[in-house]
Each structure stands twice: as structure tokens, then as C-alpha cells.
Design a protein around this motif. Structure first.
Motif, short mmCIF file in Angstrom:
data_model
loop_
_atom_site.label_atom_id
_atom_site.label_comp_id
_atom_site.label_asym_id
_atom_site.label_seq_id
_atom_site.Cartn_x
_atom_site.Cartn_y
_atom_site.Cartn_z
N ASP A 151 62.67 70.94 48.64
CA ASP A 151 61.45 69.54 48.81
C ASP A 151 60.02 69.82 49.64
O ASP A 151 59.02 69.15 49.12
N ALA A 152 60.48 71.48 50.33
CA ALA A 152 59.32 71.20 51.21
C ALA A 152 58.31 72.15 49.96
O ALA A 152 57.28 72.89 50.35
N GLN A 153 58.69 72.71 48.85
CA GLN A 153 57.86 73.55 47.97
C GLN A 153 57.61 74.99 48.55
O GLN A 153 56.49 75.49 48.32
N VAL A 154 59.23 75.08 49.02
CA VAL A 154 59.37 76.91 49.03
C VAL A 154 59.82 77.60 48.43
O VAL A 154 60.82 77.23 48.04
N SER A 155 59.60 79.31 48.07
CA SER A 155 60.93 78.90 47.21
C SER A 155 60.89 81.14 47.41
O SER A 155 59.64 81.18 48.66
N TYR A 156 61.34 81.64 47.47
CA TYR A 156 61.76 83.19 47.46
C TYR A 156 62.42 83.86 46.19
O TYR A 156 62.71 83.70 45.23
N THR A 157 61.33 85.44 46.19
CA THR A 157 62.09 86.30 45.22
C THR A 157 63.79 85.64 45.30
O THR A 157 63.59 85.84 44.07
N SER A 158 64.46 86.20 45.62
CA SER A 158 65.94 86.61 45.46
C SER A 158 66.43 85.28 45.00
O SER A 158 67.62 85.29 44.29
N TRP A 159 65.51 83.37 45.35
CA TRP A 159 66.39 82.77 44.66
C TRP A 159 66.04 82.42 43.31
O TRP A 159 67.16 82.50 41.91
N PHE A 160 65.04 83.33 42.18
CA PHE A 160 64.68 83.70 41.61
C PHE A 160 65.54 84.58 40.87
O PHE A 160 65.61 84.65 39.10
N LEU A 161 65.88 85.58 41.61
CA LEU A 161 66.41 86.94 40.90
C LEU A 161 67.83 86.60 40.09
O LEU A 161 68.69 86.35 39.55
N ASP A 162 68.65 85.35 41.33
CA ASP A 162 69.58 85.06 41.69
C ASP A 162 69.47 83.89 40.14
O ASP A 162 70.82 84.35 39.00
N ALA A 163 69.12 83.06 39.95
CA ALA A 163 68.76 82.38 39.20
C ALA A 163 68.42 82.69 37.55
O ALA A 163 69.11 82.46 36.52
N PHE A 164 67.58 83.96 37.97
CA PHE A 164 67.62 84.56 36.61
C PHE A 164 68.80 85.47 35.52
O PHE A 164 69.43 85.16 34.59
N ASN A 165 69.37 86.11 36.66
CA ASN A 165 70.65 86.69 36.32
C ASN A 165 71.55 85.53 35.98
O ASN A 165 72.73 85.53 34.74
N TYR A 166 71.42 84.61 36.31
CA TYR A 166 72.32 82.88 35.39
C TYR A 166 72.23 82.37 34.45
O TYR A 166 72.84 82.94 33.95
N ALA A 167 70.93 83.04 34.38
CA ALA A 167 69.90 82.42 32.99
C ALA A 167 70.60 83.18 31.99
O ALA A 167 71.09 82.81 30.51
N ILE A 168 70.41 84.60 32.30
CA ILE A 168 71.15 85.43 31.36
C ILE A 168 72.53 85.04 31.13
O ILE A 168 72.87 84.99 29.59
N ALA A 169 73.04 85.36 31.74
CA ALA A 169 74.89 85.34 31.78
C ALA A 169 75.57 83.93 30.67
O ALA A 169 76.12 83.89 30.37
N THR A 170 74.43 82.98 31.05
CA THR A 170 74.92 81.66 30.37
C THR A 170 74.01 81.40 29.11
O THR A 170 73.90 80.47 28.17
N ASN A 171 73.28 82.72 28.51
CA ASN A 171 73.33 82.67 27.64
C ASN A 171 72.04 81.49 27.06
O ASN A 171 72.29 80.76 25.89
N MET A 172 71.04 81.51 27.80
CA MET A 172 69.53 80.48 27.53
C MET A 172 68.82 80.93 26.31
O MET A 172 68.62 82.17 26.12
N ASP A 173 68.27 80.01 25.96
CA ASP A 173 67.65 80.58 24.87
C ASP A 173 65.77 80.65 25.27
O ASP A 173 65.45 81.70 24.65
N VAL A 174 65.10 79.63 25.88
CA VAL A 174 64.07 79.00 25.96
C VAL A 174 63.35 79.25 27.32
O VAL A 174 64.79 78.22 28.29
N LEU A 175 62.79 79.56 28.60
CA LEU A 175 62.85 79.26 29.58
C LEU A 175 61.62 79.13 29.80
O LEU A 175 60.60 79.99 30.12
N ASN A 176 61.08 77.95 30.90
CA ASN A 176 60.02 77.29 31.21
C ASN A 176 59.27 77.50 32.94
O ASN A 176 60.05 77.49 33.51
N LEU A 177 58.51 78.34 33.67
CA LEU A 177 58.06 78.47 34.71
C LEU A 177 57.02 77.67 34.30
O LEU A 177 55.69 78.36 34.22
N SER A 178 56.42 76.87 34.77
CA SER A 178 55.28 76.18 35.72
C SER A 178 55.04 76.76 37.21
O SER A 178 54.62 75.69 37.70
N ILE A 179 55.38 77.76 37.18
CA ILE A 179 55.10 78.34 38.72
C ILE A 179 54.20 79.81 38.20
O ILE A 179 53.77 79.89 36.58
N GLY A 180 53.49 80.38 39.57
CA GLY A 180 53.29 81.86 39.02
C GLY A 180 52.60 81.44 40.36
O GLY A 180 52.76 81.49 41.49
#
Length: 626
Positions: A277-306
């Protein structure tokens, strides 16, 4: 002639350096944090907890977290001042390729060196972060304003612009702006791109798994018919979106409210909450989330981030791994325009579909970041980005709980393209999707089908405005192939080919460098077995001396092809046009069930203006402003 090393050359990037000079430098300030419960591994009870920093330790192979933990504990017994950070999320059920350690200040350098000596360890990086804050101004608008910049990822800002239309500049006619605003209010963005034509054919995003990496979404939101899963990757105990960014993005993709329709209402939404809610994120959070997206076979992924940090290797290389697993990633190019060289990562990666923003006049939005990519600038050239542009001003989307609102930004333009992609994915029968669709083939369909805008140059609009129907026509008969993007370098196509169209070639000048991207729709890995070749259309075109640097191995899905162009001395008095094609042969291993190697020959059309060699004292006048 072929050179595999990347040369350093200044003249071809001089116009970009000139516009980059005023661009403010960003100060990278890593921030310590704790993701979750800590295992009781050896660590001193330091009085000042600010002396601790979190580090991402990457391993050479995937193993269960307990295995990695035991390995580090066994090999670092002689060191104090560190401890293992347990990450309690859904990815912990799968093998992982990294760990997060909290390391004290005392022997930090010596300890990190010891960790990097371990055979199973690949490298160690600071766990980066970035923070933003929400603001409201007196004009009735609100958006996300930079508070304190750090290295890491952010979600690109949106401006809540519900009452005012901002034109391209003060010369824009008020009545035209009002007309465009009324058109925007009457028309859905889905209508502007012709989504109804595909809906009428029965394509609505069925059986497409869409991952939205953002601020989450609330359960049972009335605008969505198919929220499949909500996951939280932050250190907050909630799945809900309390900011509105993630809900809006998901609504543009798959909302079904008649006032703010999404492109693919039957798409399965998987909401990954990666910002607090404070609009903070960390590289490690993305790494875990990306690994989960790979494991669960996502088709498309949107990142309105940068973020400008393409040297955050854990993030960048995980994006490579994710696209290598056949997940089509779409990302906002950034809101750091109008200066050039302001692309955000990961949208600037060649394996990612980077999206810029335009207004309803088909002008590039002032906030939309511009190319060229800056990864390659030390070597003399950069790649073309964005890939495509889409409407990003005054777009209607879903509010946090119910109702619709209007927002602007490349955070909006990105899900416009992501939603269109979900619609296009559903065009291909489910059983054939993984054989036909991949990050390269989808990008080929988008850039080849795009509508080139008159006015903006290639580093502002890429291939042009998204054209949903054209991309559909390409995909429905698509055969795996390799192509080059852009496929044309035409010095007579101005201003689209700026700055090249403003600087004619002449003998004895420094080489002009142009960097294109090889898109390999045949497979995740490909090879360029022999050097690219130049095929002039006539005898006079033999005056061009051209050499290449290029990717021997094309992975994942993409590679680079750099052209180094000069006029031979015998052309010192020539004035005219040189034209021809550069040809590249790409091969990929056969797919499952095939026996023959996949081979494709792709081409890049060149049309270059040449002028007689000027006296040395006048050559500076023949730069990009001549």
C-alpha cells in the motif's frame, strides 16, 4: 567483413547524446528490509539494525529452499553477522534458484566474497527497492509522484485526468480538443481498436491465463467474470488492491462493465500483488512471483511497471527465463518523456513487448518515454523501442470496488496491448497455441500489423499504432519464421527514420551504425550460422561498404543485428541513392515431433542517401540538424 566484437563509434549516436545531456541522473540507494520470518541461523544481535542489508543470492540450479539453506549454513559456519530470510509465499512449494540473506555491515565484503566462491552459487546482488507516493493536487487530479528514487522497479505513474484534456501543445485548437474529448467519452478504447469485430467471431479470451503484476485486486469485483487466483508477494497480509492501479489495469484487459469494457472479458485473471500500500516493492518479491508464473504456466503477463535499472541482473535475467518459458510479457515503456533515451526496464528488453502511449490525435503523449535503448550506447548504437504504441490518455477502466474512471499514462497503454494480445491468443485453438504463439511470433504479428503514424519518428512510435485486425489476419495464417525489426531503413522516409534521414552518407566519414532486432518465431533458441550478406540492387550500390556485428546465438526468441555503414573512397563524388537488402539465415532445432531443422531467411531493406564528400571544414554542417 564480419566483426563479432562491438565497436565504439560516436557520430551515429551524437543526436541522442545531445538530447540526453539534460536528463537527470538517478541516484541508486539500496534499502534494507525484511520479507518475512527469519530462520535462526547464526547472527549477532547488533544494536543498530540499519547496519543490515538484504541480498539476493542466486544459485546455479533449482532446489527446494531447505536444501539451499542447509548448504549455506554448512559452508558459512565460520562467519557471523548473517541470517537466512524465509519467504512464506506460494512459490515456496516449488524449487527455487535464489535465497535472500540479511547481512550485517561488519564483514559484509569478505562474507559476500566467500558466498560467491561456493560452487553452487552464481552471484550475489543487493535486494533492490523503489518507492512512490500518491498525491492530489488542487485541480481535481491525482496521480503517482516520485518521492524518493532508488534502484528497482516501480509501477509507471497514472494521472487521474477526469476533467481536463491536455493537447500536444498550446497551438492545439480548443474546439478540436473538446471534440476529441467527447469522442473519447462516447467511445470505448476497445471500439477504437475494433475489438467488436473479433468478439463477433466468437473470440473473447477464453482459456487464456493472464498474469497482472501490480497492486492486487479485490475478490468478487463486479467488473470481472473470471478472477482465477489472487496471490500476495509482499510483506503485507492482504490480497486486496487499496490503491486502484492493479484493478484499473485488470479492467482494461478483461473488464465487462459497459462503461469501461476490457478487450478480453473471458480471460482468466491471475492477480499478483507485488506492491505494498506504500507502493514499495523488492527484486526478491518479483523473482518469487516470476517463478510462480512459470510454474503455473501463464500465457500473458502485464507489467505496468518499470525503472531505469537494466543492470539489475537478477530481474533482467529472470525476465529472460520467463519469456524463454513461452510467456508473452507486455510492459509499459515508461512515463519519462519527452527526452530520448528514457526507456524503462523491462520494456526495453528485446524479448518483451514495450508499449508507448499516444493521445486521440495520434500524437505521441508527452509523458511517453522515447528510445533508443541505452544498453548498447557504450558500444555505439541502441535498439528501436517502443515496439508499438496505443492510446494512453483518458482511458476508462475499473475503480477499486465498483464504477469506472479515466486515467492516463503508459500504465494504461500497456494493458490495452496486453488485452488485445489475450484476444489474439484466443484466436488460436488451445491445443495449437504453444506451437504457434510465443513472444517472438506475437511481436511479429503486432509490429507487422501496426499502423505507422505520420509525424513521430521510429524512436517515438516504434512500428506504429496497434492494429488489432491486421495482427489477427497475420496470426490466423502464421507459419513460424524469423524476421528483422525494423525491416526497413529508408533515408527518404522522414521524419519517421530520424535521425538517419537527416544525415546522408559520404566517403571518409565515420561509420553510421543501425541496430535491428532479430525475431525468431521458430523457437526459443536459434543460430546465425554464417555472416549476414549485402545484396545491392544495382552497380552503384556497390559503393556501400557494410559490415556487421550480430548474435551468433539467438536467445530467448530474439537477437541483435548491427549494421556499420560507410561509403567507399571511389564514391567521394557520388550523389544519389544506394539500395539493396541485407540477408540473414536463421536456424532453430526441430520442435517435438519434427525431424528437420527449422530454417528461415530474413531480410532488411536499405535505401540510403549519399552526398559528395564535403571539405573537412564544412563537415560539421552535415550533421542531423542540416
Amino acid at each position: 567483413m564480419t566483426r563479432k566484437s562491438r565497436p565504439y563509434s560516436l557520430p551515429s549516436i551524437l543526436p541522442f547524446l545531445l538530447v540526453l545531456i539534460p536528463f537527470p541522473l538517478l541516484l541508486y540507494l539500496p534499502m534494507a528490509h525484511s520479507t518475512s520470518t527469519q530462520l535462526p541461523l547464526p547472527a549477532p544481535a547488533l544494536e543498530n539494525q540499519n547496519l543490515f542489508k538484504n541480498y539476493v543470492v542466486r544459485f546455479r540450479e533449482y532446489r527446494m529452499a531447505d536444501d539451499h539453506s542447509a548448504y549455506l549454513a554448512e559452508n558459512l559456519q565460520s562467519f557471523q553477522g548473517w541470517r537466512w530470510i524465509e519467504r512464506k509465499n506460494l512459490a515456496s512449494s516449488f524449487p527455487t534458484d535464489f535465497a535472500v540473506l540479511e547481512i550485517g555491515d561488519g564483514l559484509r565484503g569478505e562474507l559476500i566474497q566467500e558466498i560467491e566462491r561456493l560452487g553452487r552459487v552464481k552471484d550475489v546482488f543487493v535486494d533492490s527497492s523503489y518507492s512512490r507516493s500518491l498525491f492530489f493536487d488542487g485541480g481535481g487530479k491525482s496521480g503517482f509522484l516520485d518521492e524518493k528514487k532508488r534502484d528497482g522497479k516501480i509501477f509507471t505513474s497514472m494521472s487521474f485526468d477526469e476533467g481536463e484534456v491536455r493537447g500536444r501543445g498550446p497551438v492545439v485548437n480548443d474546439s478540436l480538443r473538446l471534440e476529441r474529448k467527447l469522442m473519447a467519452e462516447r467511445s470505448q478504447v476497445t471500439s477504437l481498436f475494433g475489438a467488436e469485430r473479433l468478439w463477433a467471431l466468437g473470440f473473447t479470451g477464453v482459456k487464456v491465463k493472464m498474469a497482472v503484476f501490480d497492486t492486487g485486486i479485490r475478490a468478487n469485483h463486479p467488473h470481472f467474470r473470471n478472477i482465477k487466483e489472487r496471490t500476495n508477494w509482499t510483506n503485507e497480509d492482504t490480497l486486496n488492491d487499496n490503491l486502484g492501479h492493479g484493478t484499473f489495469v485488470a479492467g482494461v484487459v478483461a473488464g465487462e462493465n459497459k462503461e469501461c469494457l476490457g478487450f478480453a472479458p473471458d480471460t482468466e485473471i491471475y492477480a499478483f500483488r507485488v506492491f505494498t500500500d506504500a507502493q514499495v516493492s523488492y527484486t526478491s518479491w518479483f523473482l518469487d512471483a516470476f517463478n510462480y508464473a512459470i510454474a503455473t504456466n501463464m500465457d500473458v503477463l502485464n507489467l505496468s511497471i518499470g525503472g531505469p535499472d537494466f543492470l539489475d541482473l537478477p530481474f533482467v535475467e529472470k525476465v529472460w527465463e520467463l519469456t524463454a518459458n513461452n510467456i508473452i510479457m507486455v510492459s509499459a515503456i515508461g512515463n519519462d518523456g519527452p527526452l530520448y533515451g528514457t526507456l524503462n526496464n523491462p520494456a526495453d528488453q528485446s524479448d518483451v513487448i514495450g508499449v508507448g502511449g499516444i493521445d486521440y490525435n495520434d500524437h505521441i503523449a508527452s509523458f511517453s518515454s522515447r528510445g533508443m535503448s541505452t544498453w548498447e550506447l557504450p558500444h555505439g548504437y541502441g535498439r528501436v523501442k517502443p515496439d508499438v504504441v496505443a492510446y494512453g490518455r483518458d482511458i476508462m477502466g475499473s475503480k477499486i470496488t465498483t464504477g469506472c474512471k479515466s486515467l492516463s499514462g503508459t500504465s494504461v497503454a500497456s494493458p490495452v496491448v496486453a488485452g488485445a494480445i489475450c484476444l489474439l491468443v484466443s484466436v488460436i485453438p488451445e491445443g495449437a497455441r504453444k506451437d504457434i504463439l510465443n513472444p517472438a511470433s506475437m511481436k511479429q504479428a503486432l509490429v507487422e500489423g501496426a499502423t505507422k503514424l505520420s509525424g513521430p519518428n521510429i524512436y517515438e512510435q516504434g512500428a506504429g499504432k496497434l492494429n488489432l485486425w491486421n495482427s489477427y489476419e497475420i496470426l490466423k495464417s502464421y507459419k513460424p519464421r524469423a524476421t528483422i525489426f525494423p525491416s526497413v531503413l529508408d533515408y527518404e522516409d522522414c521524419p519517421y527514420m530520424w535521425p538517419f534521414c537527416r544525415q546522408s552518407l559520404y566517403a571518409n566519414s565515420m561509420p553510421v551504425i543501425f541496430n535491428a532486432t532479430i525475431l525468431n518465431g521458430m523457437g526459443v533458441i536459434g543460430f546465425v550460422d554464417s555472416p549476414p550478406t549485402w545484396h545491392p540492387f544495382d552497380d552503384v550500390s556497390n559503393l556501400l561498404s557494410i559490415s556487421f556485428t550480430y548474435s551468433d546465438v539467438i536467445w530467448p526468441w530474439t537477437g541483435f543485428l548491427a549494421l556499420h555503414m560507410q561509403i567507399k573512397e571511389e564514391g567521394a563524388q557520388f550523389s544519389g541513392v544506394i539500395s539493396g537488402r541485407v540477408m540473414v539465415k536463421v536456424r532453430s532445432p526441430p520442435r517435438h515431433g519434427e525431424s528437420a531443422t527449422r530454417i528461415s531467411t530474413c531480410s532488411l531493406y536499405l535505401k540510403l542517401m549519399v552526398s559528395p564528400t564535403p571539405p573537412r571544414s564544412k563537415r560539421v554542417l552535415l550533421g542531423p540538424i542540416s
